[in-house]
Scaffold this motif. Structure first.
Motif, mmCIF file in Angstrom:
data_model
loop_
_atom_site.group_PDB
_atom_site.id
_atom_site.type_symbol
_atom_site.label_atom_id
_atom_site.label_comp_id
_atom_site.label_asym_id
_atom_site.label_seq_id
_atom_site.Cartn_x
_atom_site.Cartn_y
_atom_site.Cartn_z
ATOM 1 N N THR A 86 0.864 -1.175 0.000
ATOM 2 C CA THR A 86 0.000 0.000 0.000
ATOM 3 C C THR A 86 0.899 1.223 0.000
ATOM 4 O O THR A 86 1.768 1.369 0.855
ATOM 5 C CB THR A 86 -0.908 0.034 1.237
ATOM 6 N N ARG A 87 0.695 2.114 -0.968
ATOM 7 C CA ARG A 87 1.530 3.306 -1.091
ATOM 8 C C ARG A 87 0.688 4.501 -1.514
ATOM 9 O O ARG A 87 -0.421 4.333 -2.033
ATOM 10 C CB ARG A 87 2.626 3.103 -2.147
ATOM 11 N N THR A 88 1.230 5.671 -1.305
ATOM 12 C CA THR A 88 0.647 6.858 -1.911
ATOM 13 C C THR A 88 1.402 7.128 -3.201
ATOM 14 O O THR A 88 2.572 6.772 -3.339
ATOM 15 C CB THR A 88 0.766 8.080 -0.985
ATOM 16 N N GLY A 89 0.732 7.722 -4.150
ATOM 17 C CA GLY A 89 1.397 8.045 -5.404
ATOM 18 C C GLY A 89 0.594 7.607 -6.611
ATOM 19 O O GLY A 89 -0.606 7.344 -6.519
ATOM 20 N N ASN A 90 1.269 7.529 -7.727
ATOM 21 C CA ASN A 90 0.637 7.249 -9.008
ATOM 22 C C ASN A 90 0.579 5.755 -9.271
ATOM 23 O O ASN A 90 1.611 5.073 -9.269
ATOM 24 C CB ASN A 90 1.417 7.952 -10.124
ATOM 25 N N ALA A 91 -0.611 5.234 -9.514
ATOM 26 C CA ALA A 91 -0.780 3.797 -9.720
ATOM 27 C C ALA A 91 -0.086 3.326 -10.986
ATOM 28 O O ALA A 91 0.571 2.281 -10.994
ATOM 29 C CB ALA A 91 -2.266 3.448 -9.766
ATOM 30 N N ALA A 92 -0.239 4.076 -12.078
ATOM 31 C CA ALA A 92 0.366 3.663 -13.340
ATOM 32 C C ALA A 92 1.881 3.567 -13.201
ATOM 33 O O ALA A 92 2.504 2.602 -13.661
ATOM 34 C CB ALA A 92 -0.006 4.637 -14.452
ATOM 35 N N GLY A 93 2.466 4.565 -12.571
ATOM 36 C CA GLY A 93 3.919 4.568 -12.407
ATOM 37 C C GLY A 93 4.410 3.372 -11.610
ATOM 38 O O GLY A 93 5.418 2.743 -11.957
ATOM 39 N N ARG A 94 3.701 3.048 -10.525
ATOM 40 C CA ARG A 94 4.119 1.928 -9.696
ATOM 41 C C ARG A 94 3.954 0.595 -10.433
ATOM 42 O O ARG A 94 4.838 -0.263 -10.401
ATOM 43 C CB ARG A 94 3.305 1.901 -8.396
ATOM 44 N N LEU A 95 2.826 0.421 -11.121
ATOM 45 C CA LEU A 95 2.598 -0.814 -11.857
ATOM 46 C C LEU A 95 3.607 -0.975 -12.993
ATOM 47 O O LEU A 95 4.046 -2.087 -13.293
ATOM 48 C CB LEU A 95 1.175 -0.857 -12.395
ATOM 49 N N LEU A 96 3.990 0.131 -13.620
ATOM 50 C CA LEU A 96 4.988 0.054 -14.677
ATOM 51 C C LEU A 96 6.342 -0.374 -14.126
ATOM 52 O O LEU A 96 7.071 -1.153 -14.752
ATOM 53 C CB LEU A 96 5.115 1.395 -15.398
ATOM 54 N N ARG A 97 6.687 0.120 -12.958
ATOM 55 C CA ARG A 97 7.948 -0.318 -12.344
ATOM 56 C C ARG A 97 7.897 -1.813 -12.009
ATOM 57 O O ARG A 97 8.860 -2.544 -12.223
ATOM 58 C CB ARG A 97 8.239 0.510 -11.096
ATOM 59 N N LEU A 98 6.764 -2.246 -11.502
ATOM 60 C CA LEU A 98 6.624 -3.666 -11.169
ATOM 61 C C LEU A 98 6.592 -4.543 -12.413
ATOM 62 O O LEU A 98 6.944 -5.726 -12.356
ATOM 63 C CB LEU A 98 5.352 -3.888 -10.342
ATOM 64 N N SER A 99 6.171 -3.979 -13.557
ATOM 65 C CA SER A 99 6.080 -4.769 -14.791
ATOM 66 C C SER A 99 7.447 -5.270 -15.253
ATOM 67 O O SER A 99 7.528 -6.196 -16.062
ATOM 68 C CB SER A 99 5.427 -3.945 -15.907
#
Length: 305
Positions: A86-99
């Motif tokens: 669970t984090r604050t911030g941009n979902a797209a950015g985080r998912l892209l890093r995890l991708s």
């Protein structure tokens, strides 16, 4: 039982905010994890003004939304490993890093809390366009009354997997992904190709019979057959059917998506079949289809042989 908070390599990362759309996405990811023997990693991103805090990790043990998602996975797939963050911030950015480490990213077609949670619906196009791995966009409507909580009845025969192809090398990733999934779930594969004749002007393009050239049809069919041949040899257990249509790519692909277990598209295509270019037809199919759509980066695939 404690929950891990770091995503293991090869896990299925799913955007989750507790809303209907993300619950259906999580259900799809859980079913996929059972079939593919993958772990599930829940990502709950909360939007805050950037001048207050950015990308702050929150104690997942205090997050009821994340806890509910973890409980769902454990209830429906007790043998599947699950982790969360669970984090604050941009979902797209985080998912892209995890991708970069995930096998697949799964997002819902729409979001939930407009004021707090990042809208998954707005996130999906961004993630699909730039992800390093395949992205599955799951609509709110499962599209089948036999679906329960977004997880289809495993006792009934699976729908066919559909893949949009255009004869170019850029859709090899989508073809490989589609063949692999069809083989894993014991399903057939429908290869969909189409063209939309435009040289004579947009007002003539839709005229019945306009642009229908038998030679062009045969050439397109040969291109499709040649492109599928190597994959059919690699996956001899997959029954392949080819659908070659003269028509609008959005309409053709959306109709096929609604009949399929999953529609698979590449991130870009050649000029003759603009339907595989994310941001045009792929974006409209993603938002209009009632069944899940996979967007696969072209760099992931390489034709066999």
């Amino acid at each position: 039982m404690s929950v891990k908070h770091e995503m293991p390599a090869g896990a299925i990362a799913v955007g989750y905010d507790g809303g209907v759309s993300s619950r259906v996405a999580l259900a799809w990811a859980t079913r996929e994890a059972r079939v593919a023997r993958r772990a599930v990693h829940l990502v709950h991103m909360i939007a805050w003004p950037e001048d207050i805090v950015v990308n702050l990790a929150i104690d997942e043990d205090d997050d009821e939304t994340t806890a509910a998602g973890v409980a769902y996975v454990r209830r429906h797939a007790p043998d599947v490993d699950v982790s969360c963050e669970t984090r604050t911030g941009n979902a797209a950015g985080r998912l892209l890093r995890l991708s970069e480490r995930a096998s697949t990213v799964v997002v819902g077609g729409h979001g939930h809390h407009a004021s707090r949670a990042v809208l998954v619906g707005a996130t999906a196009p961004q993630v699909a366009a730039h992800s390093r791995c395949a992205v599955i966009v799951v609509p709110d409507e499962p599209g089948d009354p036999s679906d329960q909580d977004g997880v289809e009845d495993v006792d009934r025969p699976p729908r066919r997997v559909a893949v949009g192809i255009d004869g170019s090398e850029s859709c090899s990733g989508a073809i490989e992904f589609a063949f692999d999934r069809a083989s894993r779930i014991g399903s057939g594969l429908t290869a969909v190709a189409c063209w939309w004749w435009q040289e004579g002007g947009a007002y003539l393009a839709g005229a019945e019979g306009y642009g229908w050239d038998p030679d062009l049809h045969d050439r397109e069919l040969r291109l499709v057959s040649e492109q599928l041949a190597g994959w059919s040899e690699k996956y001899p257990d997959v029954d392949v059917r080819t659908v070659l249509v003269h028509g609008n790519a959005v309409s053709v692909l959306t109709e096929e998506a609604d009949r399929a277990e999953l529609l698979v598209l590449g991130t870009r295509g050649r000029g003759g079949f603009a339907g595989l270019l994310l941001g045009s037809v792929s974006l409209r199919v993603m938002t209009g289809a009632h069944r899940p759509v996979a967007i696969v980066p072209s760099r992931l695939g390489k034709a066999p042989g």
